[in-house]
Enzyme design. Structure first.
Site, mmCIF file in Angstrom:
data_model
loop_
_atom_site.group_PDB
_atom_site.id
_atom_site.type_symbol
_atom_site.label_atom_id
_atom_site.label_comp_id
_atom_site.label_asym_id
_atom_site.label_seq_id
_atom_site.Cartn_x
_atom_site.Cartn_y
_atom_site.Cartn_z
ATOM 1 C CE LYS A 1 -4.019 -2.223 2.140
ATOM 2 N NZ LYS A 1 -3.440 -3.516 2.530
ATOM 3 N NE ARG A 2 6.231 0.309 0.797
ATOM 4 C CZ ARG A 2 6.503 0.092 2.069
ATOM 5 N NH1 ARG A 2 5.798 0.695 3.019
ATOM 6 N NH2 ARG A 2 7.483 -0.722 2.416
#
Ligand SMILES: O=C(O)c1cc(=O)[nH]c(=O)n1[C@@H]1O[C@H](COP(=O)(O)O)[C@@H](O)[C@H]1O
Length: 279
Positions: free
Chosen positions: A95-96
């Site tokens: 979830k960058r």
């Protein structure tokens, strides 16, 4: 190989839409491994070995490794998955999302260090934050769209007054993912199994992108409704918009005893069969 092709191929081979999520929590490990972060690799490798012919993907969540300084165990696990299940794509759930120069480092982490086939990203900071990932040919980039958690509605369901028709935020993300952002067919979307109506809406707006759907099992999402809403086929029955349905805790912790791997296999098989029955 290109992520989406690899995915469709293994879904066919294994007759499975199931992704097993690797979210190792040492406090839930069986027997003598309980509370032992240095057993993260052993635990996950046992789950992989027990389920590798039942799945279309594995999804390690990076926080469960980083929290225990176990990144080296994640590297070993990635190598293990390559070795024992070379046809199964691995989605690094990270979830960058950050400015381009930092995103380049995140992309390097996901695709070079960990050798993932796809990664989850937050689209909140915009398209330029996805570009460094999209520059890696063939790699999948899976954007949060309508997440499975209750608070997902806080922002994702708001309407965008500046856009004609005032779509909701998640609807706009779905449209962008199907259209202008998807320059090389690398993009997928995350939609929670806990919101089948929104899965159907996303599928309407993004008919061909793969949907990663977490939330069955521990979060109580409806597996059959998920398939009905998300999987798209043509008149001949060929899949034109696929889904990857993730279950983590329900599989990993099906038993807290020494039979944890066979119990995980049993639950994975049941979940795979439930998903197939709804096709
Ligand atoms: O991106 C994800 O994978 C994700 C998105 C989302 O909306 N909801 C969600 O639960 N996830 C992840 O999916 C997994 C769900 O785990 P279980 O609820 O144990 O099956 C966790 O690793 C979450 O971080």
């Amino acid at each position: 190989m290109i992520f989406t092709e690899q995915l469709l191929r293994v879904q066919q081979q294994h007759q499975s839409l199931l992704c097993v999520g690797l979210d190792p929590e040492p406090s839930k490990f069986p027997g003598a491994w309980k509370g032992q972060p240095d057993r993260i690799y052993d635990f996950c490798a046992a789950i992989v070995d027990a389920t590798k012919d039942l799945v279309c993907a594995f999804k390690p969540q990076i926080a469960y490794f980083a929290a225990h300084r176990a990144e080296d165990q994640l590297e070993r696990l990635m190598a293990h998955m390559r070795r024992v299940a070379p046809s199964v794509p691995v989605i690094l759930d990270a979830k960058r999302g950050d400015i381009g120069s930092t995103a380049e480092q995140y992309a390097h982490e996901a695709f070079s260090r960990y050798q993932a086939d796809a990664v989850t990203l937050s689209p909140f900071m915009g398209f330029d934050t996805m570009e460094p990932f999209l520059k890696h040919p063939g790699k999948g980039v899976i954007l949060l769209c309508r997440t499975s958690n209750p608070g997902g509605s806080d922002l994702q369901n708001l309407r965008l007054a500046d856009i004609e028709g005032q779509p909701r935020v998640y609807e706009h993300i779905a449209k962008q993912a199907q259209g202008p952002w998807n320059t090389n067919g690398q993009i997928g979307l995350v939609v929670g199994a806990t919101f089948p109506e929104e899965i159907a809406r996303v599928r309407e707006l993004a008919p061909t992108v793969p949907l990663l759907i977490p939330g069955v099992g521990a979060q109580g999402g409806d597996a059959a409704a998920t398939v009905k809403a998300g999987l798209k086929t043509d008149a001949s029955g060929a899949v034109t918009g696929t889904i990857i349905v993730n279950s983590s805790r329900a599989v990993l912790y099906a038993s807290s005893g020494d039979d944890f791997a066979s119990a995980a296999r049993r639950v994975a098989m049941q979940t795979r069969d439930t998903l197939n029955a709804a096709r």
